[in-house]
Design a protein around this motif. Structure first.
Motif, mmCIF file in Angstrom:
data_model
loop_
_atom_site.group_PDB
_atom_site.id
_atom_site.type_symbol
_atom_site.label_atom_id
_atom_site.label_comp_id
_atom_site.label_asym_id
_atom_site.label_seq_id
_atom_site.Cartn_x
_atom_site.Cartn_y
_atom_site.Cartn_z
ATOM 1 N N SER A 29 24.570 51.015 79.878
ATOM 2 C CA SER A 29 24.407 52.089 78.896
ATOM 3 C C SER A 29 22.998 52.073 78.314
ATOM 4 C CB SER A 29 25.415 51.928 77.753
ATOM 5 O OG SER A 29 26.726 52.055 78.222
ATOM 6 N N ILE A 30 22.643 53.186 77.694
ATOM 7 C CA ILE A 30 21.365 53.317 76.995
ATOM 8 C C ILE A 30 21.659 53.915 75.626
ATOM 9 C CG2 ILE A 30 19.111 54.472 76.959
ATOM 10 C CD1 ILE A 30 19.409 54.681 80.062
ATOM 11 N N VAL A 31 21.056 53.354 74.586
ATOM 12 C CA VAL A 31 21.158 53.914 73.239
ATOM 13 C C VAL A 31 19.773 54.374 72.827
ATOM 14 C CG1 VAL A 31 21.869 53.517 70.855
ATOM 15 C CG2 VAL A 31 23.002 52.263 72.692
ATOM 16 N N VAL A 32 19.671 55.616 72.346
ATOM 17 C CA VAL A 32 18.395 56.161 71.866
ATOM 18 C C VAL A 32 18.518 56.349 70.358
ATOM 19 C CG1 VAL A 32 16.726 58.052 72.013
ATOM 20 C CG2 VAL A 32 17.967 57.322 74.063
ATOM 21 N N TYR A 33 17.555 55.787 69.634
ATOM 22 C CA TYR A 33 17.517 55.879 68.174
ATOM 23 C C TYR A 33 16.357 56.765 67.761
ATOM 24 C CZ TYR A 33 20.275 51.597 68.519
ATOM 25 O OH TYR A 33 21.228 50.669 68.838
ATOM 26 N N GLU A 34 16.549 57.512 66.677
ATOM 27 C CA GLU A 34 15.413 58.163 66.029
ATOM 28 C C GLU A 34 14.858 57.128 65.069
ATOM 29 O OE1 GLU A 34 13.947 62.299 64.074
ATOM 30 O OE2 GLU A 34 15.957 62.140 64.875
ATOM 31 N N LYS A 37 22.466 42.758 69.492
ATOM 32 C CA LYS A 37 21.697 43.441 68.448
ATOM 33 C C LYS A 37 20.241 43.619 68.845
ATOM 34 C CE LYS A 37 21.124 39.189 65.926
ATOM 35 N NZ LYS A 37 21.609 38.451 64.803
ATOM 36 N N ILE A 38 19.599 44.481 68.089
ATOM 37 C CA ILE A 38 18.158 44.670 68.188
ATOM 38 C C ILE A 38 17.601 44.376 66.801
ATOM 39 C CG2 ILE A 38 16.274 46.281 68.667
ATOM 40 C CD1 ILE A 38 18.389 47.982 70.194
ATOM 41 N N LYS A 39 16.624 43.506 66.722
ATOM 42 C CA LYS A 39 15.966 43.227 65.442
ATOM 43 C C LYS A 39 14.725 44.099 65.358
ATOM 44 C CE LYS A 39 17.179 38.569 64.125
ATOM 45 N NZ LYS A 39 17.643 38.939 62.815
ATOM 46 N N ILE A 40 14.586 44.817 64.259
ATOM 47 C CA ILE A 40 13.413 45.653 64.014
ATOM 48 C C ILE A 40 12.570 44.973 62.949
ATOM 49 C CG2 ILE A 40 12.570 47.921 63.298
ATOM 50 C CD1 ILE A 40 14.239 47.979 65.881
ATOM 51 N N MET A 41 11.303 44.741 63.276
ATOM 52 C CA MET A 41 10.389 44.090 62.344
ATOM 53 C C MET A 41 9.181 44.981 62.115
ATOM 54 S SD MET A 41 10.633 40.264 63.727
ATOM 55 C CE MET A 41 12.214 39.586 64.184
ATOM 56 N N LEU A 71 13.121 44.628 59.174
ATOM 57 C CA LEU A 71 13.562 45.891 58.579
ATOM 58 C C LEU A 71 15.040 46.144 58.799
ATOM 59 C CD1 LEU A 71 10.753 48.436 59.483
ATOM 60 C CD2 LEU A 71 11.250 47.443 57.265
ATOM 61 N N ALA A 72 15.520 45.827 60.009
ATOM 62 C CA ALA A 72 16.903 46.200 60.328
ATOM 63 C C ALA A 72 17.421 45.368 61.491
ATOM 64 C CB ALA A 72 16.966 47.686 60.698
ATOM 65 N N ASN A 73 18.737 45.258 61.541
ATOM 66 C CA ASN A 73 19.450 44.721 62.689
ATOM 67 C C ASN A 73 20.329 45.848 63.215
ATOM 68 O OD1 ASN A 73 18.736 41.876 62.907
ATOM 69 N ND2 ASN A 73 19.695 41.674 60.901
ATOM 70 N N LEU A 74 20.029 46.323 64.414
ATOM 71 C CA LEU A 74 20.836 47.377 65.022
ATOM 72 C C LEU A 74 21.899 46.682 65.859
ATOM 73 C CD1 LEU A 74 17.902 49.700 66.149
ATOM 74 C CD2 LEU A 74 19.119 49.690 63.970
ATOM 75 N N ASP A 75 23.158 46.778 65.407
ATOM 76 C CA ASP A 75 24.235 46.063 66.067
ATOM 77 C C ASP A 75 25.369 47.013 66.415
ATOM 78 O OD1 ASP A 75 25.313 46.558 63.560
ATOM 79 O OD2 ASP A 75 25.117 44.501 62.882
ATOM 80 N N LYS A 76 26.604 46.520 66.437
ATOM 81 C CA LYS A 76 27.742 47.342 66.850
ATOM 82 C C LYS A 76 27.850 48.638 66.052
ATOM 83 C CE LYS A 76 32.532 47.086 68.135
ATOM 84 N NZ LYS A 76 33.666 46.238 68.424
ATOM 85 N N SER A 77 27.572 48.570 64.755
ATOM 86 C CA SER A 77 27.651 49.784 63.935
ATOM 87 C C SER A 77 26.578 50.797 64.322
ATOM 88 C CB SER A 77 27.525 49.424 62.454
ATOM 89 O OG SER A 77 26.228 48.931 62.178
ATOM 90 N N GLY A 94 25.502 51.118 67.722
ATOM 91 C CA GLY A 94 25.548 51.409 69.151
ATOM 92 C C GLY A 94 25.424 50.256 70.119
ATOM 93 N N VAL A 95 25.128 49.036 69.646
ATOM 94 C CA VAL A 95 24.998 47.880 70.540
ATOM 95 C C VAL A 95 26.215 46.991 70.351
ATOM 96 C CG1 VAL A 95 23.614 45.867 71.163
ATOM 97 C CG2 VAL A 95 22.482 47.959 70.398
ATOM 98 N N GLY A 96 27.017 46.826 71.416
ATOM 99 C CA GLY A 96 28.222 46.006 71.328
ATOM 100 C C GLY A 96 27.902 44.529 71.237
ATOM 101 N N SER A 97 28.820 43.749 70.679
ATOM 102 C CA SER A 97 28.583 42.316 70.472
ATOM 103 C C SER A 97 28.411 41.556 71.785
ATOM 104 C CB SER A 97 29.719 41.711 69.653
ATOM 105 O OG SER A 97 30.951 41.894 70.328
ATOM 106 N N ARG A 98 28.959 42.079 72.883
ATOM 107 C CA ARG A 98 28.818 41.423 74.183
ATOM 108 C C ARG A 98 27.640 41.955 75.000
ATOM 109 N NH1 ARG A 98 34.710 40.067 76.625
ATOM 110 N NH2 ARG A 98 35.328 38.703 74.906
ATOM 111 N N ASP A 99 27.051 43.042 74.542
ATOM 112 C CA ASP A 99 25.905 43.614 75.257
ATOM 113 C C ASP A 99 24.671 42.743 75.093
ATOM 114 O OD1 ASP A 99 26.799 46.007 76.468
ATOM 115 O OD2 ASP A 99 26.724 47.051 74.547
#
Length: 170
Positions: A82-87, A23-27, A42-48, A50-55
């Motif tokens: 892999s690379i995930v780009v978020y707006e 995951k990525i934690k957004i603060m 603000l958010a946890n960017l996880d599997k839902s 684009g970031v897999g639980s093993r990544d």
């Protein structure tokens, strides 16, 4: 925490992205962060998102300017190559980070990312390096790799953190 970066596109709103396993934690903070400051998750960017639980999120980077919608981009390099780009909505207290593109192609963990510098503020390209010394280019708007690296030779970049790049050749 494996990696972190902050957005500085607005003076009154700072987002901090912390890359972790799965995951990525957004603060958010209202001023530049100082040790001991209060921050809001603000958010946890996880599997839902684009970031897999093993990544493992090996690097994160915000684009340096806002686009026409008042947002910027957050790119996350993963241990899977892999690379995930978020707006990223950097306009207040929103947590609606949305996946803009997901790229696959590196044969090792992604270690470095740079956004292109556009006159309109809306970054169009991303360059990346991985642990296996690969340089790849990506078109964020089209969501695909730029196969002809020579097309990117004269591209301007917001930062130069990729040690393997056209700029490094001189």
């Amino acid at each position: 925490v494996q990696s972190m970066c902050y957005s500085a596109v607005r003076d009154d709103c700072w987002h901090l992205a912390l890359g972790c396993r799965g995951k990525i934690k957004i603060m958010e903070a209202s001023t530049p962060l100082v040790f001991g400051d209060d921050i809001t998750v603000l958010a946890n960017l996880d599997k839902s998102k684009g970031v897999g639980s093993r990544d493992v999120v090996t690097c994160v980077k915000y684009s340096g300017s806002m686009n026409s919608r008042g947002n910027c981009y957050l790119a996350a390099g993963l241990s899977s190559g892999s690379i995930v780009v978020y707006e990223a909505p950097i306009n207040g207290h929103e947590n609606a980070y949305e996946v803009k593109a997901k790229f696959k192609g590196h044969s090792g963990p992604v270690l470095h990312l740079d956004f292109s510098k556009q006159s309109g503020g809306d970054a169009e390209h991303l360059q990346s390096n991985c642990s296996r010394f690969e340089l790849r280019f990506w078109n964020i708007k089209q969501g695909k790799e730029v196969k002809a690296a020579s097309e990117m030779r004269n591209e301007k970049w917001e930062s130069l953190t990729c040690p393997l790049s056209w700029s490094a050749l001189g």
